[in-house]
Motif scaffolding. Structure first.
Motif, PDB file in Angstrom:
ATOM      1  N   GLN A  77       0.826  -1.209   0.000  1.00  0.00           N
ATOM      2  CA  GLN A  77       0.000   0.000   0.000  1.00  0.00           C
ATOM      3  C   GLN A  77       0.866   1.268   0.000  1.00  0.00           C
ATOM      4  O   GLN A  77       0.539   2.251  -0.669  1.00  0.00           O
ATOM      5  CB  GLN A  77      -0.959   0.006   1.201  1.00  0.00           C
ATOM      6  CG  GLN A  77      -2.066  -1.003   1.093  1.00  0.00           C
ATOM      7  CD  GLN A  77      -2.939  -0.770  -0.128  1.00  0.00           C
ATOM      8  OE1 GLN A  77      -3.258   0.354  -0.492  1.00  0.00           O
ATOM      9  NE2 GLN A  77      -3.326  -1.866  -0.780  1.00  0.00           N
ATOM     10  N   HIS A  78       1.965   1.244   0.737  1.00  0.00           N
ATOM     11  CA  HIS A  78       2.883   2.380   0.746  1.00  0.00           C
ATOM     12  C   HIS A  78       3.496   2.587  -0.639  1.00  0.00           C
ATOM     13  O   HIS A  78       3.631   3.726  -1.100  1.00  0.00           O
ATOM     14  CB  HIS A  78       3.987   2.167   1.791  1.00  0.00           C
ATOM     15  CG  HIS A  78       5.041   3.218   1.765  1.00  0.00           C
ATOM     16  ND1 HIS A  78       4.795   4.521   2.169  1.00  0.00           N
ATOM     17  CD2 HIS A  78       6.325   3.178   1.353  1.00  0.00           C
ATOM     18  CE1 HIS A  78       5.898   5.231   2.015  1.00  0.00           C
ATOM     19  NE2 HIS A  78       6.839   4.446   1.522  1.00  0.00           N
ATOM     20  N   ASP A  81       1.101   4.341  -2.745  1.00  0.00           N
ATOM     21  CA  ASP A  81       1.159   5.774  -2.446  1.00  0.00           C
ATOM     22  C   ASP A  81       2.329   6.434  -3.163  1.00  0.00           C
ATOM     23  O   ASP A  81       2.181   7.512  -3.747  1.00  0.00           O
ATOM     24  CB  ASP A  81       1.303   6.014  -0.938  1.00  0.00           C
ATOM     25  CG  ASP A  81       0.028   5.787  -0.147  1.00  0.00           C
ATOM     26  OD1 ASP A  81      -1.056   5.647  -0.761  1.00  0.00           O
ATOM     27  OD2 ASP A  81       0.114   5.755   1.094  1.00  0.00           O
ATOM     28  N   ASP A 112      -5.464  11.006  -1.234  1.00  0.00           N
ATOM     29  CA  ASP A 112      -5.140  10.372   0.043  1.00  0.00           C
ATOM     30  C   ASP A 112      -3.657   9.983   0.103  1.00  0.00           C
ATOM     31  O   ASP A 112      -3.012  10.137   1.139  1.00  0.00           O
ATOM     32  CB  ASP A 112      -6.027   9.150   0.262  1.00  0.00           C
ATOM     33  CG  ASP A 112      -7.511   9.521   0.296  1.00  0.00           C
ATOM     34  OD1 ASP A 112      -7.848  10.689   0.590  1.00  0.00           O
ATOM     35  OD2 ASP A 112      -8.334   8.625   0.000  1.00  0.00           O
ATOM     36  N   SER A 113      -3.135   9.496  -1.013  1.00  0.00           N
ATOM     37  CA  SER A 113      -1.711   9.151  -1.087  1.00  0.00           C
ATOM     38  C   SER A 113      -0.845  10.390  -0.868  1.00  0.00           C
ATOM     39  O   SER A 113       0.167  10.331  -0.162  1.00  0.00           O
ATOM     40  CB  SER A 113      -1.373   8.533  -2.444  1.00  0.00           C
ATOM     41  OG  SER A 113      -1.998   7.283  -2.620  1.00  0.00           O
ATOM     42  N   ARG A 115      -1.531  13.090   0.818  1.00  0.00           N
ATOM     43  CA  ARG A 115      -1.567  13.470   2.232  1.00  0.00           C
ATOM     44  C   ARG A 115      -0.639  12.585   3.067  1.00  0.00           C
ATOM     45  O   ARG A 115       0.140  13.080   3.884  1.00  0.00           O
ATOM     46  CB  ARG A 115      -2.996  13.391   2.763  1.00  0.00           C
ATOM     47  CG  ARG A 115      -3.884  14.473   2.202  1.00  0.00           C
ATOM     48  CD  ARG A 115      -5.302  14.297   2.660  1.00  0.00           C
ATOM     49  NE  ARG A 115      -6.162  15.332   2.084  1.00  0.00           N
ATOM     50  CZ  ARG A 115      -7.472  15.231   1.989  1.00  0.00           C
ATOM     51  NH1 ARG A 115      -8.093  14.143   2.434  1.00  0.00           N
ATOM     52  NH2 ARG A 115      -8.165  16.205   1.461  1.00  0.00           N
ATOM     53  N   ARG A 116      -0.757  11.280   2.880  1.00  0.00           N
ATOM     54  CA  ARG A 116       0.076  10.362   3.673  1.00  0.00           C
ATOM     55  C   ARG A 116       1.560  10.600   3.402  1.00  0.00           C
ATOM     56  O   ARG A 116       2.371  10.671   4.324  1.00  0.00           O
ATOM     57  CB  ARG A 116      -0.296   8.913   3.360  1.00  0.00           C
ATOM     58  CG  ARG A 116      -1.586   8.463   4.019  1.00  0.00           C
ATOM     59  CD  ARG A 116      -1.816   6.966   3.853  1.00  0.00           C
ATOM     60  NE  ARG A 116      -2.086   6.579   2.474  1.00  0.00           N
ATOM     61  CZ  ARG A 116      -3.302   6.527   1.926  1.00  0.00           C
ATOM     62  NH1 ARG A 116      -4.354   6.854   2.634  1.00  0.00           N
ATOM     63  NH2 ARG A 116      -3.454   6.141   0.668  1.00  0.00           N
ATOM     64  N   MET A 117       1.924  10.709   2.130  1.00  0.00           N
ATOM     65  CA  MET A 117       3.340  10.835   1.769  1.00  0.00           C
ATOM     66  C   MET A 117       3.935  12.167   2.221  1.00  0.00           C
ATOM     67  O   MET A 117       5.034  12.202   2.776  1.00  0.00           O
ATOM     68  CB  MET A 117       3.519  10.674   0.254  1.00  0.00           C
ATOM     69  CG  MET A 117       3.258   9.266  -0.250  1.00  0.00           C
ATOM     70  SD  MET A 117       4.523   8.095   0.225  1.00  0.00           S
ATOM     71  CE  MET A 117       5.926   8.770  -0.641  1.00  0.00           C
ATOM     72  N   ALA A 120       4.160  12.457   6.172  1.00  0.00           N
ATOM     73  CA  ALA A 120       5.205  11.562   6.687  1.00  0.00           C
ATOM     74  C   ALA A 120       6.598  12.059   6.311  1.00  0.00           C
ATOM     75  O   ALA A 120       7.511  12.055   7.143  1.00  0.00           O
ATOM     76  CB  ALA A 120       4.990  10.148   6.149  1.00  0.00           C
ATOM     77  N   PRO A 137      -2.264  19.053   5.210  1.00  0.00           N
ATOM     78  CA  PRO A 137      -3.303  18.562   4.293  1.00  0.00           C
ATOM     79  C   PRO A 137      -4.164  19.717   3.778  1.00  0.00           C
ATOM     80  O   PRO A 137      -4.343  20.728   4.453  1.00  0.00           O
ATOM     81  CB  PRO A 137      -4.125  17.607   5.166  1.00  0.00           C
ATOM     82  CG  PRO A 137      -3.841  17.992   6.567  1.00  0.00           C
ATOM     83  CD  PRO A 137      -2.488  18.649   6.584  1.00  0.00           C
ATOM     84  N   GLU A 184       6.116   1.160  13.450  1.00  0.00           N
ATOM     85  CA  GLU A 184       5.712   2.519  13.075  1.00  0.00           C
ATOM     86  C   GLU A 184       6.929   3.263  12.547  1.00  0.00           C
ATOM     87  O   GLU A 184       7.837   3.578  13.311  1.00  0.00           O
ATOM     88  CB  GLU A 184       5.133   3.259  14.295  1.00  0.00           C
ATOM     89  CG  GLU A 184       4.791   4.709  14.053  1.00  0.00           C
ATOM     90  CD  GLU A 184       3.891   4.942  12.850  1.00  0.00           C
ATOM     91  OE1 GLU A 184       4.228   5.822  12.038  1.00  0.00           O
ATOM     92  OE2 GLU A 184       2.855   4.269  12.721  1.00  0.00           O
ATOM     93  N   HIS A 186       7.156   6.307  11.216  1.00  0.00           N
ATOM     94  CA  HIS A 186       7.138   7.775  11.304  1.00  0.00           C
ATOM     95  C   HIS A 186       7.180   8.187  12.772  1.00  0.00           C
ATOM     96  O   HIS A 186       6.221   7.996  13.495  1.00  0.00           O
ATOM     97  CB  HIS A 186       5.876   8.346  10.648  1.00  0.00           C
ATOM     98  CG  HIS A 186       5.710   7.859   9.252  1.00  0.00           C
ATOM     99  ND1 HIS A 186       4.654   7.100   8.857  1.00  0.00           N
ATOM    100  CD2 HIS A 186       6.497   7.994   8.170  1.00  0.00           C
ATOM    101  CE1 HIS A 186       4.776   6.803   7.579  1.00  0.00           C
ATOM    102  NE2 HIS A 186       5.895   7.325   7.142  1.00  0.00           N
TER     103      HIS A 186
END
Length: 187
Positions: A77-78, A81, A112-113, A115-117, A120, A137, A184, A186
């Motif tokens: 999934q990462h 992203d 969404d990708s 935002r996550r990337m 982080a 975001p 985890e 991050h």
């Protein structure tokens, strides 16, 4: 023109013959099984698959791997992203004097990708070598504000652009291993 073609052909033939003789004399000292190993395919055919294969190989080789925590799907999934952010975003650059702001947008899962990337990466890289990173975001993705430590670094930042600055830091490989181990990454 014909003479030139004949000369080129003769030169190529002589070079090929020399290379064959050199390889043949060298091959006398090798057994065929070692030669066959070099003929085996090595390319996995797709970079995300290769990244996963690399991590699985590391996990398999590590006798301390806690397989009850391993989550290769999270790594996959990462990598999705990463692909989205690299290939499916729109980036607008805003010069803010001492910093550059990258406004990164996309639709649906790409948003969404993003935002996550960005969030982080900003958290991981903020303060490294005097660089400031702030990820926030937005409705359509995220903004990444990068404050370089000096004017020369700002020139470098402008040259790198958004995706170049996202690639900075050799933490990515360890980051992938941590995700796969169920840790985890991050902090």
């Amino acid at each position: 023109m014909i003479i030139r073609a004949i000369l080129v052909s003769l030169c190529l033939s002589a070079t090929f013959a020399f290379a064959q003789d050199a390889n043949h004399s060298h091959m006398k000292n090798l057994d065929h099984s070692s030669m066959m190993g070099s003929l085996e395919p090595r390319e996995t055919g797709q970079s995300a698959f290769a990244a996963i294969q690399e991590i699985v190989t590391i996990l398999n080789a590590d006798k301390a791997t806690d397989w009850s925590k391993v989550n290769i799907e999270a790594l996959r999934q990462h990598l999705v992203d990463m692909n989205d952010v690299t290939l499916a975003t729109t980036v607008e650059l805003v010069d803010q004097g001492n910093s550059l702001k990258f406004i990164v947008t996309g639709k649906g899962t790409v948003r969404d990708s993003i935002r996550r990337m960005i969030i982080a990466h900003a958290a991981t890289m903020n303060g490294v070598d005097g660089w400031g990173f702030l990820g926030e975001p937005t409705l359509e993705g995220a903004e990444l504000t990068v404050s370089p430590p000096n004017t020369d670094a700002k020139t470098k930042l402008r040259g790198l652009g958004f995706i170049g600055i996202m690639s900075i830091g050799m933490h990515h490989q360890q980051h992938h291993l941590m995700i796969a181990r169920g840790l985890e990454p991050h902090h």
